[in-house]
Scaffold this active site. Structure first.
Site, short mmCIF file in Angstrom:
data_model
loop_
_atom_site.label_atom_id
_atom_site.label_comp_id
_atom_site.label_asym_id
_atom_site.label_seq_id
_atom_site.Cartn_x
_atom_site.Cartn_y
_atom_site.Cartn_z
N ILE A 128 -2.88 41.46 -2.41
CA ILE A 128 -2.70 40.01 -2.58
C ILE A 128 -1.90 39.40 -1.43
O ILE A 128 -1.94 38.21 -1.22
CB ILE A 128 -2.04 39.65 -3.94
CG1 ILE A 128 -0.60 40.18 -4.02
CG2 ILE A 128 -2.89 40.12 -5.10
CD1 ILE A 128 0.19 39.52 -5.15
N ASP A 129 -1.20 40.24 -0.66
CA ASP A 129 -0.34 39.71 0.42
C ASP A 129 -1.13 39.08 1.57
O ASP A 129 -0.59 38.29 2.33
CB ASP A 129 0.53 40.84 1.00
CG ASP A 129 1.58 41.32 0.01
OD1 ASP A 129 1.64 40.75 -1.10
OD2 ASP A 129 2.33 42.25 0.35
N GLY A 172 5.01 38.77 -1.52
CA GLY A 172 4.77 38.80 -0.08
C GLY A 172 5.93 39.53 0.58
O GLY A 172 6.93 38.95 0.94
N ARG A 173 5.76 40.87 0.67
CA ARG A 173 6.82 41.75 1.15
C ARG A 173 7.21 41.43 2.58
O ARG A 173 8.36 41.28 2.90
CB ARG A 173 6.30 43.19 1.06
CG ARG A 173 7.34 44.22 0.93
CD ARG A 173 6.76 45.58 0.64
NE ARG A 173 5.30 45.67 0.79
CZ ARG A 173 4.60 46.73 0.46
NH1 ARG A 173 5.20 47.76 -0.06
NH2 ARG A 173 3.28 46.77 0.63
N GLU A 189 7.83 20.82 -1.70
CA GLU A 189 8.62 20.03 -0.74
C GLU A 189 9.06 20.87 0.44
O GLU A 189 9.27 20.36 1.54
CB GLU A 189 9.86 19.45 -1.45
CG GLU A 189 9.62 18.12 -2.15
CD GLU A 189 8.57 18.19 -3.25
OE1 GLU A 189 8.49 19.22 -3.93
OE2 GLU A 189 7.83 17.20 -3.42
N HIS A 254 4.96 40.03 -11.11
CA HIS A 254 3.69 40.76 -11.16
C HIS A 254 2.56 40.03 -11.87
O HIS A 254 1.41 40.48 -11.83
CB HIS A 254 3.90 42.14 -11.79
CG HIS A 254 4.69 43.05 -10.88
ND1 HIS A 254 6.06 42.95 -10.77
CD2 HIS A 254 4.31 44.00 -10.02
CE1 HIS A 254 6.48 43.84 -9.89
NE2 HIS A 254 5.44 44.49 -9.41
N ARG A 257 -0.35 39.61 -9.71
CA ARG A 257 -1.25 40.70 -9.34
C ARG A 257 -2.35 40.94 -10.37
O ARG A 257 -3.31 41.68 -10.09
CB ARG A 257 -0.44 41.99 -9.14
CG ARG A 257 0.36 42.02 -7.86
CD ARG A 257 0.11 43.29 -7.07
NE ARG A 257 0.43 44.48 -7.79
CZ ARG A 257 1.48 45.26 -7.55
NH1 ARG A 257 2.32 44.95 -6.59
NH2 ARG A 257 1.68 46.34 -8.25
P1 ADP Z 1 -0.12 49.25 -0.01
O1 ADP Z 1 -1.33 50.04 0.29
O2 ADP Z 1 -0.35 48.27 -1.14
O3 ADP Z 1 0.47 48.59 1.22
P2 ADP Z 1 2.04 51.22 0.06
O4 ADP Z 1 2.60 50.71 1.34
O5 ADP Z 1 3.01 51.54 -1.01
O6 ADP Z 1 0.99 50.22 -0.61
O7 ADP Z 1 1.18 52.52 0.40
C1 ADP Z 1 0.46 53.21 -0.60
C2 ADP Z 1 0.46 54.69 -0.34
O8 ADP Z 1 -0.21 54.96 0.91
C3 ADP Z 1 1.83 55.33 -0.14
O9 ADP Z 1 2.49 55.62 -1.35
C4 ADP Z 1 1.47 56.61 0.61
O10 ADP Z 1 0.96 57.59 -0.27
C5 ADP Z 1 0.36 56.12 1.53
N1 ADP Z 1 0.92 55.76 2.83
C6 ADP Z 1 1.64 54.66 3.15
N2 ADP Z 1 2.02 54.68 4.46
C7 ADP Z 1 1.54 55.83 4.97
C8 ADP Z 1 1.61 56.46 6.26
N3 ADP Z 1 2.24 55.88 7.30
N4 ADP Z 1 1.01 57.67 6.42
C9 ADP Z 1 0.35 58.24 5.38
N5 ADP Z 1 0.26 57.72 4.15
C10 ADP Z 1 0.83 56.54 3.93
O1 F6P Z 2 1.85 44.69 -1.49
C1 F6P Z 2 1.60 43.98 -2.65
C2 F6P Z 2 2.87 43.70 -3.39
O2 F6P Z 2 2.49 42.98 -4.54
C3 F6P Z 2 3.95 42.97 -2.61
O3 F6P Z 2 3.74 41.58 -2.50
C4 F6P Z 2 5.18 43.33 -3.39
O4 F6P Z 2 6.33 43.32 -2.59
C5 F6P Z 2 4.90 44.73 -3.83
O5 F6P Z 2 3.49 44.89 -3.83
C6 F6P Z 2 5.47 45.04 -5.20
O6 F6P Z 2 5.20 46.35 -5.49
P1 F6P Z 2 5.53 47.09 -6.87
O7 F6P Z 2 4.24 47.19 -7.58
O8 F6P Z 2 6.02 48.42 -6.44
O9 F6P Z 2 6.54 46.29 -7.61
#
Ligand code: ADP
Ligand code: F6P
Length: 324
Positions: A128-129, A172-173, A189, A254, A257
């Site tokens: 969603i970001d 939005g991380r 605003e 959430h 989401r």
């Molecule tokens: P999203 O895909 O929503 O951005 P995350 O950043 O939490 O969510 O990543 C999801 C999963 O992808 C992580 O828990 C990990 O298993 C894998 N992952 C994330 N970054 C890496 C990386 N740099 N190298 C390998 N696997 C990764």
């Molecule tokens: O990357 C999608 C997102 O919904 C971000 O906007 C938010 O910071 C994060 O995931 C929240 O993740 P969690 O499910 O671990 O609370």
């Protein structure tokens, strides 16, 4: 090598439309006589070998459902080289010849590590970001925006009845796309995002200005990724007498989401799922499917992951001009 057996997974934060993408992969696979396996719970399921054949029946009735039938997870082991090797081994053990990863930037970084080990992988942007670069939209963004706007409209009703200002925190991380677009379409605003963070003082000034101009309410949209906590912002604003409005905070969380995917997300996810399977069969790897204008295309994962998708200057301008 002719591909006969592939796998699909969803990983990271779920987003509305993931199911539509899984369905599209499975049904297009059937069309090409390909066996499609579903890996449960992202990289965690890959490492534990938790996968099953998906038939047409298993993906029926899921097009309109939010979340993901394959479930999703975050997994630290897969971030290590040893974990990535283990993942590759599991795929080979099961005779899987290609993988489609549906997820956000972290998930696609994981996909890239498999590609770099020589395994055919295609990424599908779903978060969603809307932080993945090289695609106009990721799966789930449109639905999340509609959910945010529905909440924002409701909050404005109560805000104007009480002459209140609301701080509304949206997800939005590290990307303020949801916040900027929601602020434009929800008539906020003021908006603060990680890419262009406003100080608490600036936000107080914008709310004070709305009060002086006689508005019955004011809304400040804040992306969760800014450096200050929304609670601290509220405490700060409460101490500023010039703000005028009574202040309240609403963290949407959430709820953004979940929910049934919009028509836009169903179509986007369906087209992306079909494209991902087709390009995998054509022999592409290490790419992400992407919406470019009206066209479905592919771009290298390396490029999609090189930076957070920038928000165009025109959106910042719209947010400023239309908040007057
Ligand atoms: P999203 O895909 O929503 O951005 P995350 O950043 O939490 O969510 O990543 C999801 C999963 O992808 C992580 O828990 C990990 O298993 C894998 N992952 C994330 N970054 C890496 C990386 N740099 N190298 C390998 N696997 C990764
Ligand atoms: O990357 C999608 C997102 O919904 C971000 O906007 C938010 O910071 C994060 O995931 C929240 O993740 P969690 O499910 O671990 O609370």
């Amino acid at each position: 090598m002719t591909i006969k057996r592939i796998a699909v997974m969803t990983s990271g934060g779920d987003s509305p439309g993931m199911n539509a993408a899984i369905r599209a992969v499975v049904r297009t696979g059937l069309e090409h006589n390909i066996e499609v396996f579903g890996i449960r719970q992202g990289y965690a399921g890959l490492l534990s070998g938790d996968l099953n054949r998906l038939t047409s029946f298993e993906v029926s009735g899921i097009l309109q459902r939010g979340g993901t039938i394959l479930q999703t997870a975050r997994n630290d082991e897969f971030k290590t080289p040893a974990g990535q090797k283990k993942g590759l081994r599991r795929l080979n053990e099961q005779g899987i010849q290609g993988l489609i990863v549906i997820g956000g930037d972290g998930s696609l970084r994981g996909a890239e590590t498999l590609h770099k080990q020589g395994f055919p992988v295609i990424g599908v942007p779903a978060s969603i970001d809307n932080d993945l670069d090289g695609t106009n939209m990721s799966i789930g963004v449109d639905t999340a925006l509609n959910t945010i706007l529905d909440s924002l409209d409701r909050i404005r009703d109560t805000a104007s009845s009480h002459t209140r200002a609301f701080i509304i925190e949206v997800m939005g991380r590290n990307c303020g796309y949801l916040a900027i677009i929601a602020s434009i379409l929800g008539g906020a605003e003021v908006v603060s995002v990680p890419e262009r963070e406003l100080s608490m003082e600036d936000i107080a000034a914008a709310l004070a200005d709305a009060y002086v101009r006689g508005k019955s309410h004011a809304v400040a949209v804040i992306a969760e990724g800014v450096t200050y906590k929304s609670m601290d912002l509220v405490e700060y604003l409460k101490k500023k007498s010039e703000v005028g409005f009574d202040i309240r905070l609403s963290i949407l969380g959430h709820v953004q989401r979940g929910g049934s995917p919009s028509a836009f997300d169903r179509l986007l996810a369906t087209r992306m799922g079909v494209k991902a399977l087709e390009v995998l069969l054509e022999g592409q790897s290490g790419v992400m499917v992407a919406l470019d204008g009206r066209d479905m295309t592919t771009i290298p994962l390396e490029k999609a992951l090189a930076r957070v998708r920038p928000i165009g200057q025109s959106y910042y301008d719209l947010a400023r001009i239309l908040s007057r």
